[in-house]
Design a protein around this motif. Structure first.
Motif, PDB file in Angstrom:
ATOM      1  N   PHE A 143       0.838  -1.186   0.000  1.00 48.85           N
ATOM      2  CA  PHE A 143       0.000   0.000   0.000  1.00 48.85           C
ATOM      3  C   PHE A 143       0.879   1.243   0.000  1.00 48.85           C
ATOM      4  O   PHE A 143       2.027   1.214   0.449  1.00 48.85           O
ATOM      5  CB  PHE A 143      -0.875   0.027   1.265  1.00 48.85           C
ATOM      6  N   TYR A 149       0.439   5.144   1.551  1.00 48.85           N
ATOM      7  CA  TYR A 149      -0.319   6.110   2.335  1.00 48.85           C
ATOM      8  C   TYR A 149       0.305   7.478   2.128  1.00 48.85           C
ATOM      9  O   TYR A 149       1.510   7.601   1.885  1.00 48.85           O
ATOM     10  CB  TYR A 149      -0.284   5.752   3.826  1.00 48.85           C
ATOM     11  N   GLN A 202       0.302  11.735   3.549  1.00 52.31           N
ATOM     12  CA  GLN A 202      -0.086  12.740   4.551  1.00 52.31           C
ATOM     13  C   GLN A 202       0.241  14.115   4.011  1.00 52.31           C
ATOM     14  O   GLN A 202       1.415  14.504   3.927  1.00 52.31           O
ATOM     15  CB  GLN A 202       0.635  12.501   5.873  1.00 52.31           C
ATOM     16  N   LEU A 254      -3.109  11.190   7.919  1.00 53.52           N
ATOM     17  CA  LEU A 254      -2.554  10.142   7.070  1.00 53.52           C
ATOM     18  C   LEU A 254      -3.720   9.360   6.454  1.00 53.52           C
ATOM     19  O   LEU A 254      -4.681   9.026   7.144  1.00 53.52           O
ATOM     20  CB  LEU A 254      -1.695   9.225   7.929  1.00 53.52           C
ATOM     21  N   LEU A 275      -5.014   6.453   3.122  1.00 51.96           N
ATOM     22  CA  LEU A 275      -4.646   5.491   2.097  1.00 51.96           C
ATOM     23  C   LEU A 275      -4.688   6.149   0.725  1.00 51.96           C
ATOM     24  O   LEU A 275      -5.673   6.798   0.372  1.00 51.96           O
ATOM     25  CB  LEU A 275      -5.619   4.308   2.144  1.00 51.96           C
ATOM     26  N   ARG A 313      -3.621   0.804  -3.231  1.00 51.33           N
ATOM     27  CA  ARG A 313      -3.162  -0.525  -2.843  1.00 51.33           C
ATOM     28  C   ARG A 313      -2.861  -1.328  -4.106  1.00 51.33           C
ATOM     29  O   ARG A 313      -3.538  -1.154  -5.120  1.00 51.33           O
ATOM     30  CB  ARG A 313      -4.204  -1.225  -1.982  1.00 51.33           C
ATOM     31  N   TYR A 338       4.199   7.260   2.600  1.00 53.70           N
ATOM     32  CA  TYR A 338       4.641   6.056   3.303  1.00 53.70           C
ATOM     33  C   TYR A 338       4.226   4.816   2.514  1.00 53.70           C
ATOM     34  O   TYR A 338       3.062   4.680   2.132  1.00 53.70           O
ATOM     35  CB  TYR A 338       4.013   5.965   4.695  1.00 53.70           C
ATOM     36  N   PHE A 380       5.073  -0.100   8.186  1.00 54.73           N
ATOM     37  CA  PHE A 380       5.348   1.092   7.385  1.00 54.73           C
ATOM     38  C   PHE A 380       6.837   1.287   7.165  1.00 54.73           C
ATOM     39  O   PHE A 380       7.674   0.907   7.989  1.00 54.73           O
ATOM     40  CB  PHE A 380       4.786   2.327   8.095  1.00 54.73           C
ATOM     41  N   GLY A 413       9.223   6.585   5.278  1.00 56.65           N
ATOM     42  CA  GLY A 413       8.573   7.763   4.708  1.00 56.65           C
ATOM     43  C   GLY A 413       9.504   8.540   3.786  1.00 56.65           C
ATOM     44  O   GLY A 413      10.719   8.603   4.008  1.00 56.65           O
TER      45      GLY A 413
END
Lengths: 113, 108
Positions: free
Chosen positions: B34, B36, B38, B44, B46, B49, B86, B98, B101
């Protein structure tokens, strides 16, 4: 609109204090998580819960505990805060059918002096 | 060991340039990956995927099992793409692991 609410945006505590971080979700999600977010380290899982009164250790549980007495609420407890616990804490929830789709709260920036 | 590695802390590009945010993973089973994102002063969330094979906001990511990578790509970056990204792996027990980043900065 789905919501994960963390009770405090900023917290300042002293070394040795007991600290409670509260998280509430209104989506009837079974799963709840606590992460800490640190620059250069990303998100690290502290504790998680797949059901009421159930808890599982994540990757960095030392110095923390959790409580899940009700489905919608997941509390993170720092028994005796230390300076190395200064961090951004993120709560998240997800449904059992979509474990990996996490809904995050806005975070609590905790400073331990 | 289950691990996600994002080798770049910061990626800076100009508007209109292609973007590739790197993600490598280590996982013994069949991975689910996935991305993610922010944005500044936002939660944060999704982004996409791998199993959906979707394009979100012009971003795509292809799972390469041979290279154990899941790089995020966009052909033409926009200023509003500036954010923290992430990469995440669904590990044992359904936990999300995770990466460190990558901060993407898109300059005008």
């Amino acid at each position: 609109d789905v919501k994960v609410t963390q009770s405090s945006r900023y917290l300042v505590k002293r070394t040795g204090e007991k600290v409670f971080l509260e998280c509430v979700q209104d989506m009837d999600h079974e799963n709840m998580f606590w992460y800490r977010q640190d620059p250069g380290l990303g998100l690290r899982l502290i504790y998680f819960s797949y059901d009421v009164k159930m808890k599982e250790k994540g990757d960095i549980p030392e110095g923390y505990s959790v409580s899940r007495e009700k489905k919608e609420r997941f509390s993170l407890i720092l028994e005796s805060a230390s300076t190395n616990q200064t961090s951004m804490y993120l709560c998240a929830s997800s449904s059992t059918g979509e474990n990996e789709k996490l809904f995050f709260g806005s975070g609590t920036q905790l400073s331990v002096l | 060991a289950q691990r996600v590695t994002q080798p770049e802390k910061l990626l800076s590009v100009f508007k209109g340039a292609p973007v590739e945010l790197k993600c490598n993973y280590s996982y013994s089973g069949s991975p689910e990956l996935f991305w993610y994102v922010q944005y500044s002063r936002q939660r944060l969330q999704l982004l996409l995927r791998h199993i959906s094979r979707e394009s979100i906001k012009g971003f795509t990511a292809d799972l390469n099992k041979g290279e154990t990578s899941f790089h995020l790509k966009k052909p033409f970056a926009q200023e509003e793409d500036s954010a923290m990204y992430y990469c995440a792996l669904s590990g044992q027990g359904g936990k999300l692991i995770f990466g460190q980043g990558t901060e993407l900065s898109v300059k005008p």
